[in-house]
Write a protein that holds these residues in place. Structure first.
Motif, short mmCIF file in Angstrom:
data_model
loop_
_atom_site.label_atom_id
_atom_site.label_comp_id
_atom_site.label_asym_id
_atom_site.label_seq_id
_atom_site.Cartn_x
_atom_site.Cartn_y
_atom_site.Cartn_z
N LEU A 295 1.14 0.57 -9.13
CA LEU A 295 0.27 -0.60 -8.90
C LEU A 295 -1.29 0.04 -8.55
O LEU A 295 -1.33 0.52 -7.72
N GLY A 296 -2.05 -0.11 -9.77
CA GLY A 296 -3.40 0.62 -9.72
C GLY A 296 -4.38 -0.28 -9.41
O GLY A 296 -4.38 -1.32 -9.04
N MET A 297 -5.66 0.29 -9.81
CA MET A 297 -6.83 -0.05 -9.08
C MET A 297 -7.34 -1.55 -9.80
O MET A 297 -7.87 -2.50 -9.30
N THR A 298 -6.97 -2.01 -10.99
CA THR A 298 -7.33 -3.17 -11.58
C THR A 298 -6.61 -4.50 -10.81
O THR A 298 -7.22 -5.37 -10.90
N TYR A 299 -5.74 -4.01 -10.13
CA TYR A 299 -4.92 -5.24 -9.63
C TYR A 299 -5.36 -5.08 -8.08
O TYR A 299 -5.65 -5.84 -7.37
N LEU A 300 -5.56 -3.93 -7.55
CA LEU A 300 -5.71 -3.75 -6.04
C LEU A 300 -7.31 -4.36 -5.84
O LEU A 300 -7.69 -4.70 -4.56
N GLN A 301 -8.15 -4.12 -6.65
CA GLN A 301 -9.53 -4.54 -6.69
C GLN A 301 -9.78 -6.09 -6.51
O GLN A 301 -10.62 -6.64 -5.93
N ARG A 302 -8.53 -7.04 -6.73
CA ARG A 302 -8.41 -8.46 -6.50
C ARG A 302 -8.65 -8.63 -5.00
O ARG A 302 -8.72 -9.71 -4.34
N PHE A 303 -8.35 -7.71 -4.01
CA PHE A 303 -8.26 -7.71 -2.67
C PHE A 303 -9.41 -7.24 -2.05
O PHE A 303 -10.37 -6.39 -2.58
N ASP A 304 -10.09 -7.94 -0.91
CA ASP A 304 -11.13 -7.88 -0.21
C ASP A 304 -11.31 -6.71 0.46
O ASP A 304 -12.15 -5.87 0.73
N ARG A 305 -10.03 -6.23 1.01
CA ARG A 305 -9.92 -5.03 1.95
C ARG A 305 -8.68 -4.49 1.62
O ARG A 305 -7.58 -5.07 1.31
N LEU A 306 -8.94 -2.95 1.40
CA LEU A 306 -7.83 -2.24 1.12
C LEU A 306 -8.13 -0.98 2.33
O LEU A 306 -9.03 -0.26 1.99
N GLU A 307 -7.07 -0.87 3.27
CA GLU A 307 -7.42 0.06 4.34
C GLU A 307 -6.11 0.87 4.62
O GLU A 307 -5.05 0.29 4.43
N ILE A 308 -6.15 2.08 4.86
CA ILE A 308 -5.06 2.99 5.38
C ILE A 308 -5.48 3.22 6.58
O ILE A 308 -6.23 4.11 6.91
N SER A 309 -4.54 3.07 7.72
CA SER A 309 -4.92 3.33 8.97
C SER A 309 -3.54 3.31 9.98
O SER A 309 -2.84 2.44 9.69
N GLY A 310 -3.33 4.22 10.72
CA GLY A 310 -2.09 4.45 11.56
C GLY A 310 -0.72 4.39 10.78
O GLY A 310 0.14 3.85 11.13
N GLY A 311 -0.78 5.03 9.54
CA GLY A 311 0.47 5.05 8.71
C GLY A 311 1.01 3.71 8.01
O GLY A 311 2.00 3.52 7.48
N LYS A 312 -0.15 2.91 7.86
CA LYS A 312 -0.13 1.49 7.27
C LYS A 312 -1.02 1.49 6.04
O LYS A 312 -2.27 1.82 6.52
#
Length: 193
Positions: A171-188
């Motif tokens: 699942l690459g960036m062309t799909y992930l760009q559809r989200f307003d926020r993508l964050e990695i924090s605390g193992g999630k």
């Protein structure tokens, strides 16, 4: 069971029979103690086989799964033991497991996942090329009618089918760009729209 599994089972049964026979022949005088020891080892053997057979089920209940908070427009993905983030996405109604790969440009499907999504592999033209860590691979551009992840649904999403060997769809960036926020924090990993 496959013929390989039947062969393995036959081998284990034969090995077990030989061990039991040897046990009884070795010390015929103390058969009661040998029977107790054989029963104990038999239970250990059965317990080990049961644990191996149920390992995937045990792991599914122990390892946290993706969580969907539809009212908040948020999806939480726990980090897997291998350090990656996995997500199950609906492709044309079929659930497909992806590894989230922010280093991949597009959504890349294995041939098996493409079939699950209802794509006809015989009609695909593998004329485009993608560069991977293992070198270039041929890909076929496709359009997926419906892609759904939790409460989010997208139509006519562009993806690629990999012609080479690949363990997991990406699942690459062309799909992930559809989200307003993508964050990695605390193992999630958090995805929000």
């Amino acid at each position: 069971m496959s013929s390989m599994q039947l062969g393995n089972l036959g081998y284990l049964l034969l090995l077990g029979a030989i061990l039991v026979f040897w046990l009884f022949v070795q010390n015929r005088e103390s058969l009661g103690k040998k029977a107790q020891a054989a029963a104990a080892w038999g239970l250990i053997f059965l317990g080990t086989i049961a644990a191996i057979g149920l390992w995937d089920d045990i792991r599914q209940t122990v390892v946290p799964q993706q969580a969907v908070f539809a009212d908040q427009g948020r999806i939480e993905l726990p980090r897997a033991p291998d350090g990656h983030y996995y997500v199950t996405v609906g492709l044309n109604g079929a659930p497909v497991r992806f590894v989230v790969d922010t280093g991949a440009s597009g959504m890349v499907l294995t041939r098996g996942d493409a079939v699950k999504a209802g794509l006809d592999l015989d009609g695909l033209a593998f004329y485009s090329q993608a560069m991977t860590a293992n070198g270039p691979v041929q890909t076929a551009p496709v359009e997926i009618a419906t892609v759904s992840l939790g409460p989010f649904s997208d139509r006519d999403v562009r993806a690629y089918v990999n012609d080479g060997e690949m363990e997991q769809s990406l699942l690459g960036m062309t799909y992930l760009q559809r989200f307003d926020r993508l964050e990695i924090s605390g193992g999630k990993m958090f995805l929000e729209r």
